[in-house]
Design an enzyme around this catalytic site. Sequence first.
Site, PDB file in Angstrom:
ATOM      1  N   SER A 156      -2.726  -4.524  18.387  1.00 16.07           N
ATOM      2  CA  SER A 156      -2.241  -5.756  19.042  1.00 16.07           C
ATOM      3  C   SER A 156      -3.335  -6.799  19.444  1.00 16.07           C
ATOM      4  O   SER A 156      -3.172  -7.179  20.843  1.00 16.07           O
ATOM      5  CB  SER A 156      -0.955  -5.401  20.238  1.00 16.07           C
ATOM      6  OG  SER A 156      -0.492  -4.373  19.665  1.00 16.07           O
ATOM      7  N   ARG A 171     -10.137 -12.548  17.664  1.00 21.24           N
ATOM      8  CA  ARG A 171     -10.923 -12.676  19.128  1.00 21.24           C
ATOM      9  C   ARG A 171     -10.266 -11.373  19.985  1.00 21.24           C
ATOM     10  O   ARG A 171      -9.127 -10.998  19.514  1.00 21.24           O
ATOM     11  CB  ARG A 171     -10.776 -13.824  20.017  1.00 21.24           C
ATOM     12  CG  ARG A 171      -9.286 -14.268  20.228  1.00 21.24           C
ATOM     13  CD  ARG A 171      -8.985 -15.430  20.957  1.00 21.24           C
ATOM     14  NE  ARG A 171      -7.569 -15.630  21.036  1.00 21.24           N
ATOM     15  CZ  ARG A 171      -6.825 -16.277  20.162  1.00 21.24           C
ATOM     16  NH1 ARG A 171      -7.280 -16.685  19.126  1.00 21.24           N
ATOM     17  NH2 ARG A 171      -5.518 -16.332  20.528  1.00 21.24           N
ATOM     18  N   ASP A 209       1.787  -5.732  17.070  1.00 24.30           N
ATOM     19  CA  ASP A 209       2.997  -4.949  17.862  1.00 24.30           C
ATOM     20  C   ASP A 209       4.253  -5.695  17.845  1.00 24.30           C
ATOM     21  O   ASP A 209       5.506  -5.077  18.085  1.00 24.30           O
ATOM     22  CB  ASP A 209       2.579  -4.526  19.242  1.00 24.30           C
ATOM     23  CG  ASP A 209       2.081  -5.624  20.003  1.00 24.30           C
ATOM     24  OD1 ASP A 209       1.701  -6.787  19.554  1.00 24.30           O
ATOM     25  OD2 ASP A 209       1.806  -5.412  21.306  1.00 24.30           O
TER      26      ASP A 209
HETATM   27 MG    MG Z   1       2.453  -1.921  23.478  1.00 24.11          MG
END
Ligand code: MG
Length: 532
Positions: A156, A171, A209
């Site tokens: 994520s 990044r 995610d």
């Molecule tokens: Mg999570």
Amino acid sequence: MALAVAAERVAAEFEYSKEDVNRGVQAFIQQMDEGLGKKGATMSQIPTYVTAVPNGTEKGLYMAVDLGGTNFRVCSIQLHGNSTFSLTQSKVAIPKDLMVAKTSHELFSFLAKQIELFLKVHHEEHYQSHVERRASYVGFGTMRDENIFSLGFTFSFPVQQYGINKGTLIRWTKGFDIADTIGKDVCALLQKEIDALGLPVRVAALVNDTVGTLMARSYTSPGKQGTLLGGIFGTGTNGAYVEKLDKITKLKNQSADAGEIDDSTGEMIVNTEWGSFDNHMSVLPDTSYDRGLDAGSVNPGIQMFEKRVSGMFLGEILRRALIDLMNDPSVPLFSDDDSSRNDISSTTTVASDSPLYKQWGLDTSFLSITSGDSSYGLKATRQALNSDYGVSAASAEDAEAARLIAGAIGKRAARLSAVAIAAVVITTKSLESSAPDGVVDIGVDGSLVEFYPNFEEYIREALRDVPQIGPHGEKRIRIGIAKDGSGVGAALIALVADKKMKGTHETTRSTSFGGFMASFFGGLNRTIRYRA
Ligand code: MG
Ligand code: ADP
């Protein structure tokens, strides 16, 4: 100054009015459009090449891991094909020193080790094949296919994805800072460490995610219509939504390295990376506490929306506000004197080694505790202050002051979250295009939305403040927690990747399932083009 007055004044700094919400929505829509048109915009609007969502009929056993921001989760998921699934999961906090490690190896070898432990405990048979494999020094080639787990890797952080299991880190965010990883393929980094342990696991898919949440919600949500948006409100915040292909104009002047696009659905899921909405601060609210937090962060000037919305930051905003009050000699916060006496010689009841004195020392879960505290004299709040934050004799007034400010910070976060949701609903014309009383489905995940009291209600209040949505539109927006969303979503994408690799697409019968897969064949594989 009386404590209550001082606390109210601080809380008022976090007010985010109806006008603010509407200005925010306009700017959000504009910055979304900008991101669809060009690379390098404030909001990245990353095309995922996923051009359809699942419908609940998908089946199989998969593994998934999720590197969130706070925890690393390892799970195995059995998709039953009737919108339900079974999930086995283990979870471990990511050691702080690994978040800022010198090398990628330090972090990724830790992740692989967790996968090994999980297999050992929960999938003895697979772990056994690993032992055999190690003993005979052989690779995947000689192993039976069914012994190899396909794994969806939920990662994520902003990634430039260029294949179903390939993507380079743009990044780090959420306090991670490992220079060595920037520009590297994170799937390859994980696979290398898995191979070093000889585990029978193939990293089959790279999943954000938000996309996982959107997929999972679409698999499990009631009714036939797909889900519009997957939103994360955890350590960080981000969203992915279903966009019209022809609005993603930057795909038209893409370079040769981009995947071929299947246009049969006319749609594609876009990962907004909305954490960086309005980094230039044209409409975002700003207090001295926000500025202090940003200046002290590893990435000043970046992720400015996220820094006002998500779990990693809300506690720190509150901590800074409390410290300011404690440093004001005219305000008797956490002082051992009678709060009515305003005695500047009073001493503090805060232990000198209290986490309140340390950057990031106050966890956002405290905001949930105090905002949900309905006990007499705010006993739960005082207890938490005592046991977690070294405040030995907090008075009811102290607790009330903390609660007031915490509530204001939490409410501002929810209203800002509504800005993002409203912008997506409006710009996709979702209320207009579904039936007059039809539902617009949204999946959410993350500790903040799950545990902060009334977070959804505050979001809804702000949605009603937006004229293009209003009370009627707000009622038609269905928000559901995509419980274990990242695991199920990653499994769904691993499933697709698997089928693609083994070339078993003839098993697809249902049109929408086929369409879901076709989107991957078309979008992420440059040579195979398949239509259901
Ligand atoms: Mg999570
Ligand atoms: P991740 O982002 O790693 O997937 P979560 O969704 O669990 O993980 O979010 C973790 C974040 O949520 C942390 O920043 C933590 O401070 C915050 N948090 C944990 N518990 C709560 C709670 N009860 N209320 C509000 N925030 C919480």
